[in-house]
Motif scaffolding. Sequence first.
Motif, PDB file in Angstrom:
ATOM      1  N   ALA A 105     -14.463  -8.210   1.365  1.00 33.73           N
ATOM      2  CA  ALA A 105     -13.930  -9.553   2.269  1.00 33.73           C
ATOM      3  C   ALA A 105     -12.615  -8.893   1.966  1.00 33.73           C
ATOM      4  N   MET A 106     -12.419  -9.676   1.125  1.00 33.63           N
ATOM      5  CA  MET A 106     -10.586  -9.870   0.744  1.00 33.63           C
ATOM      6  C   MET A 106      -9.947  -8.269   1.448  1.00 33.63           C
ATOM      7  N   TRP A 107     -10.458  -7.684   0.070  1.00 32.92           N
ATOM      8  CA  TRP A 107      -9.872  -6.130   0.216  1.00 32.92           C
ATOM      9  C   TRP A 107      -9.854  -5.426   1.420  1.00 32.92           C
ATOM     10  N   CYS A 108     -10.924  -5.933   1.722  1.00 36.76           N
ATOM     11  CA  CYS A 108     -11.023  -4.612   3.287  1.00 36.76           C
ATOM     12  C   CYS A 108     -11.588  -5.378   4.715  1.00 36.76           C
ATOM     13  N   ALA A 109     -11.271  -6.973   4.396  1.00 37.82           N
ATOM     14  CA  ALA A 109     -11.551  -7.180   5.904  1.00 37.82           C
ATOM     15  C   ALA A 109     -12.765  -6.862   6.762  1.00 37.82           C
ATOM     16  N   ASN A 110     -13.601  -6.441   5.288  1.00 36.32           N
ATOM     17  CA  ASN A 110     -15.296  -5.991   5.893  1.00 36.32           C
ATOM     18  C   ASN A 110     -15.161  -5.019   6.853  1.00 36.32           C
ATOM     19  N   ASN A 111     -13.811  -4.111   6.436  1.00 33.43           N
ATOM     20  CA  ASN A 111     -13.982  -3.312   7.534  1.00 33.43           C
ATOM     21  C   ASN A 111     -15.086  -1.986   7.163  1.00 33.43           C
ATOM     22  N   VAL A 112     -15.387  -1.898   6.062  1.00 35.49           N
ATOM     23  CA  VAL A 112     -16.646  -0.863   5.857  1.00 35.49           C
ATOM     24  C   VAL A 112     -17.422  -2.553   5.397  1.00 35.49           C
TER      25      VAL A 112
ATOM     26  N   MET B 149     -11.726   6.226   5.620  1.00 40.36           N
ATOM     27  CA  MET B 149     -10.675   6.396   5.273  1.00 40.36           C
ATOM     28  C   MET B 149     -10.627   7.691   6.576  1.00 40.36           C
ATOM     29  N   LYS B 150     -11.214   8.390   7.057  1.00 45.04           N
ATOM     30  CA  LYS B 150     -10.832   9.343   8.634  1.00 45.04           C
ATOM     31  C   LYS B 150     -10.797   8.879   9.897  1.00 45.04           C
ATOM     32  N   ASN B 151     -11.511   7.599   9.605  1.00 42.15           N
ATOM     33  CA  ASN B 151     -10.457   6.510  10.707  1.00 42.15           C
ATOM     34  C   ASN B 151      -9.231   5.972  10.755  1.00 42.15           C
ATOM     35  N   VAL B 152      -8.859   5.483   9.938  1.00 42.58           N
ATOM     36  CA  VAL B 152      -7.050   5.432   9.227  1.00 42.58           C
ATOM     37  C   VAL B 152      -6.481   6.178   9.764  1.00 42.58           C
ATOM     38  N   ALA B 153      -6.987   7.543   9.390  1.00 44.88           N
ATOM     39  CA  ALA B 153      -6.083   8.223   8.811  1.00 44.88           C
ATOM     40  C   ALA B 153      -5.721   9.398  10.970  1.00 44.88           C
ATOM     41  N   VAL B 154      -6.755   8.727  11.768  1.00 40.59           N
ATOM     42  CA  VAL B 154      -6.910   9.229  13.020  1.00 40.59           C
ATOM     43  C   VAL B 154      -6.013   7.651  13.551  1.00 40.59           C
ATOM     44  N   ARG B 155      -6.214   6.271  13.539  1.00 38.41           N
ATOM     45  CA  ARG B 155      -6.052   5.316  14.253  1.00 38.41           C
ATOM     46  C   ARG B 155      -4.575   5.166  13.926  1.00 38.41           C
ATOM     47  N   CYS B 156      -3.957   4.886  12.862  1.00 38.99           N
ATOM     48  CA  CYS B 156      -2.513   4.574  11.761  1.00 38.99           C
ATOM     49  C   CYS B 156      -1.969   5.749  11.639  1.00 38.99           C
ATOM     50  N   GLY B 157      -2.129   6.891  10.870  1.00 41.22           N
ATOM     51  CA  GLY B 157      -1.953   7.039  10.286  1.00 41.22           C
ATOM     52  C   GLY B 157      -1.753   7.669   8.880  1.00 41.22           C
TER      53      GLY B 157
ATOM     54  N   ASN C 163      -3.256  10.374 -18.385  1.00 40.60           N
ATOM     55  CA  ASN C 163      -4.074  11.168 -18.858  1.00 40.60           C
ATOM     56  C   ASN C 163      -5.180  11.530 -17.708  1.00 40.60           C
ATOM     57  N   GLY C 164      -4.897  11.241 -16.896  1.00 39.23           N
ATOM     58  CA  GLY C 164      -5.727  11.063 -15.489  1.00 39.23           C
ATOM     59  C   GLY C 164      -6.337  10.413 -15.078  1.00 39.23           C
ATOM     60  N   LYS C 165      -6.228   8.948 -15.701  1.00 35.77           N
ATOM     61  CA  LYS C 165      -7.559   8.123 -15.655  1.00 35.77           C
ATOM     62  C   LYS C 165      -6.847   7.931 -14.029  1.00 35.77           C
ATOM     63  N   VAL C 166      -8.306   7.331 -13.059  1.00 40.21           N
ATOM     64  CA  VAL C 166      -8.190   6.648 -11.958  1.00 40.21           C
ATOM     65  C   VAL C 166      -7.387   5.092 -12.346  1.00 40.21           C
ATOM     66  N   GLU C 167      -5.970   4.492 -11.745  1.00 39.70           N
ATOM     67  CA  GLU C 167      -5.868   2.980 -12.358  1.00 39.70           C
ATOM     68  C   GLU C 167      -6.216   2.444 -10.798  1.00 39.70           C
ATOM     69  N   GLY C 168      -5.542   3.214 -10.021  1.00 39.54           N
ATOM     70  CA  GLY C 168      -4.716   2.026  -8.621  1.00 39.54           C
ATOM     71  C   GLY C 168      -5.065   2.746  -7.365  1.00 39.54           C
ATOM     72  N   PHE C 169      -5.330   2.264  -5.998  1.00 40.22           N
ATOM     73  CA  PHE C 169      -5.532   3.199  -5.036  1.00 40.22           C
ATOM     74  C   PHE C 169      -5.518   2.531  -4.270  1.00 40.22           C
ATOM     75  N   PHE C 170      -4.428   3.265  -3.244  1.00 35.08           N
ATOM     76  CA  PHE C 170      -3.676   2.102  -1.958  1.00 35.08           C
ATOM     77  C   PHE C 170      -3.815   3.606  -0.687  1.00 35.08           C
ATOM     78  N   CYS C 171      -2.930   3.138   0.505  1.00 35.69           N
ATOM     79  CA  CYS C 171      -3.444   3.706   1.459  1.00 35.69           C
ATOM     80  C   CYS C 171      -2.056   3.297   2.274  1.00 35.69           C
ATOM     81  N   TYR C 172      -1.377   4.000   3.191  1.00 37.93           N
ATOM     82  CA  TYR C 172       0.074   4.240   3.521  1.00 37.93           C
ATOM     83  C   TYR C 172       0.445   5.416   4.971  1.00 37.93           C
ATOM     84  N   SER C 173       0.995   4.848   5.307  1.00 34.88           N
ATOM     85  CA  SER C 173       1.421   5.423   6.043  1.00 34.88           C
ATOM     86  C   SER C 173       3.031   4.300   6.705  1.00 34.88           C
ATOM     87  N   THR C 174       3.340   5.463   7.498  1.00 35.77           N
ATOM     88  CA  THR C 174       4.853   5.745   8.461  1.00 35.77           C
ATOM     89  C   THR C 174       5.017   5.671   9.805  1.00 35.77           C
TER      90      THR C 174
END
Length: 170
Positions: free
Chosen positions: A28-35, A48-56, A66-77
């Motif tokens: 809930a703290m991470w995504c405000a229960n958007n999912v 991800m599709k919805n926030v791309a359309v709504r907010c870019g 080594n290509g290991k995923v350590e973090g995630f975020f979304c960004y728009s301007t």
Amino acid sequence: MAMKLRPFDIDQDFDSIKDWINDERSHAMWCANNVDYPVTREEFGELMKNVAVRCGDKPYVATDDNGKVEGFFCYSTDSDTREGMLKFVVVDPDRRGKGVARQMLRMVIDSAFDEAQAIAVNLMVFTENERARKCYESVGFKERETTPGAFKYKDETWGRCNMVIVNPKA
């Protein structure tokens, strides 16, 4: 180690990040229960599709050498205000407290200021998410506005804090 940022690929990256949030309150703290919790590939893909359309918003991952995923975020301007927006910031629990989030955030901010010509970057964080707030402050984010009682989670009420970092060259 040299961190790299690259676009998120649900087929390649979802399994890496899906278990990083492993309790309902943190979710809930991470995504405000958007999912829903626990998040499924299908629901996350729709979000991800919805926030791309709504907010870019565009999703990204941070990887190690080594290509290991350590973090995630979304960004728009926002093209009108030239202000960047960070959302859904999360780091692999095994990498928390090791500077990964700070390094990832600095890279995003530098890119926003230098490449996207953003005048500022902002984000929202719940006031009860003290660890995240301290991390954001450590890279220069300052509280801009707080809305008390903005979100209800079970028997708790959380404030929502908008934090901003201003481009010193703007």
